[in-house]
Design a protein around this motif. Sequence first.
Motif, short mmCIF file in Angstrom:
data_model
loop_
_atom_site.label_atom_id
_atom_site.label_comp_id
_atom_site.label_asym_id
_atom_site.label_seq_id
_atom_site.Cartn_x
_atom_site.Cartn_y
_atom_site.Cartn_z
N LEU A 1 0.85 -1.19 0.00
CA LEU A 1 0.00 0.00 0.00
C LEU A 1 0.88 1.24 0.00
CD1 LEU A 1 -2.85 -0.85 2.57
CD2 LEU A 1 -2.84 -1.14 0.09
N ASN A 2 0.48 2.22 -0.80
CA ASN A 2 1.21 3.48 -0.87
C ASN A 2 0.23 4.65 -0.87
OD1 ASN A 2 0.27 3.65 -3.60
ND2 ASN A 2 1.95 2.29 -4.18
N PHE A 3 0.73 5.84 -1.20
CA PHE A 3 -0.09 7.05 -1.13
C PHE A 3 -1.40 6.91 -1.92
CE2 PHE A 3 -1.30 11.18 -2.96
CZ PHE A 3 -1.52 11.90 -1.80
N ASN B 1 -3.19 4.17 -2.62
CA ASN B 1 -4.18 3.14 -2.24
C ASN B 1 -4.15 2.81 -0.75
OD1 ASN B 1 -1.75 1.76 -2.17
ND2 ASN B 1 -2.46 0.02 -3.37
N TYR B 2 -3.71 3.74 0.09
CA TYR B 2 -3.66 3.50 1.54
C TYR B 2 -5.01 3.05 2.09
CZ TYR B 2 0.94 4.87 3.33
OH TYR B 2 2.27 4.89 3.67
N ASP B 3 -6.09 3.60 1.57
CA ASP B 3 -7.43 3.32 2.12
C ASP B 3 -8.16 2.22 1.37
OD1 ASP B 3 -7.09 5.33 4.03
OD2 ASP B 3 -7.82 6.88 2.64
N ARG C 1 -9.68 -1.10 7.90
CA ARG C 1 -8.86 -1.18 9.12
C ARG C 1 -9.76 -1.40 10.33
NH1 ARG C 1 -5.81 2.60 12.61
NH2 ARG C 1 -3.77 1.68 13.08
N MET D 1 3.11 -0.77 4.46
CA MET D 1 2.74 0.62 4.32
C MET D 1 3.95 1.42 3.84
SD MET D 1 -0.30 0.03 5.33
CE MET D 1 -0.97 1.69 5.34
N HIS D 2 4.04 1.62 2.54
CA HIS D 2 5.18 2.36 1.99
C HIS D 2 5.03 3.85 2.33
CE1 HIS D 2 6.96 -0.91 -0.41
NE2 HIS D 2 5.72 -1.33 -0.53
N TRP E 1 4.98 7.88 2.27
CA TRP E 1 4.58 8.82 1.22
C TRP E 1 5.78 9.48 0.57
CZ3 TRP E 1 -0.39 11.92 3.00
CH2 TRP E 1 -1.38 10.99 3.31
N GLU F 1 1.16 -3.69 8.44
CA GLU F 1 -0.06 -3.43 9.20
C GLU F 1 -1.10 -4.50 8.93
OE1 GLU F 1 -1.64 0.63 10.20
OE2 GLU F 1 -3.08 0.07 8.66
N ARG G 1 -4.61 -5.53 8.25
CA ARG G 1 -5.81 -4.89 7.73
C ARG G 1 -6.97 -5.89 7.76
NH1 ARG G 1 -5.80 0.15 5.10
NH2 ARG G 1 -4.00 1.32 5.87
#
Length: 217
Positions: free
Chosen positions: A106-108, A110-112, A116, A151-152, A154, A165, A167
């Motif tokens: 996941l990066n900027f 597609n973080y959501d 969670r 979690m890469h 930003w 993390e 999820r």
Amino acid sequence: MKQLLIPLIFAVFLFASCQQDDEVTLMETGTVVDYAGAASCGIVIELDNGNRIQPLYYPDGFTFTQGQRVLVEYKELPNVIPTCDRGAASDISYVEELNCAPYVDLNFNNYDSLARDPVFVHEAFIDGDCLQIKLSYSGGCQEHTIDLARMHPWVTGSSNIPTLEIRHNANGDMCEALFTKELRFDLTPLKQEGKTEFVLTAKLADGEDYSEIFDLN
């Protein structure tokens, strides 16, 4: 010795014997799916040939975990009717883990993309090239999915320690039965990058955040 998979409940035993000489022994590869909490189901192995089996008996000492790739030698038990309709009841004489489940990047952008929802973390430890996690969550009315996400950051180069993390997607499940799962995730990509440690995080059921540092050496 073989053990009985406890979550698997069977409605009818038409014959006393679980094994018969005329049953065909098969060997296949597949992926483990843990359906705990969904329609009286538990562990199901989705075979690469398109079939699905439920391990009623399997060798002592082996733990099935979500996303695990396995090689199994088994016999189907046609005279046993499971209450779960997601595969044939089977007696597994041999099982080998081929690899554990991959994590998701996941990066900027597609973080959501992964929910969670809270979990309770019982334990987490490194076993070979895999991270093994035992956790619980409440539910019983919807199918849940659990992923491990890397979690890469930003900003490139802003952190040298990877963050992984948990999820959990409860799909809006408001039921309160408690379910426990064990999961195994592949840490090989981190080791190949030369990483020596990582942080594991999760949102907990009490509103707090879980955070623990693990050494890869």
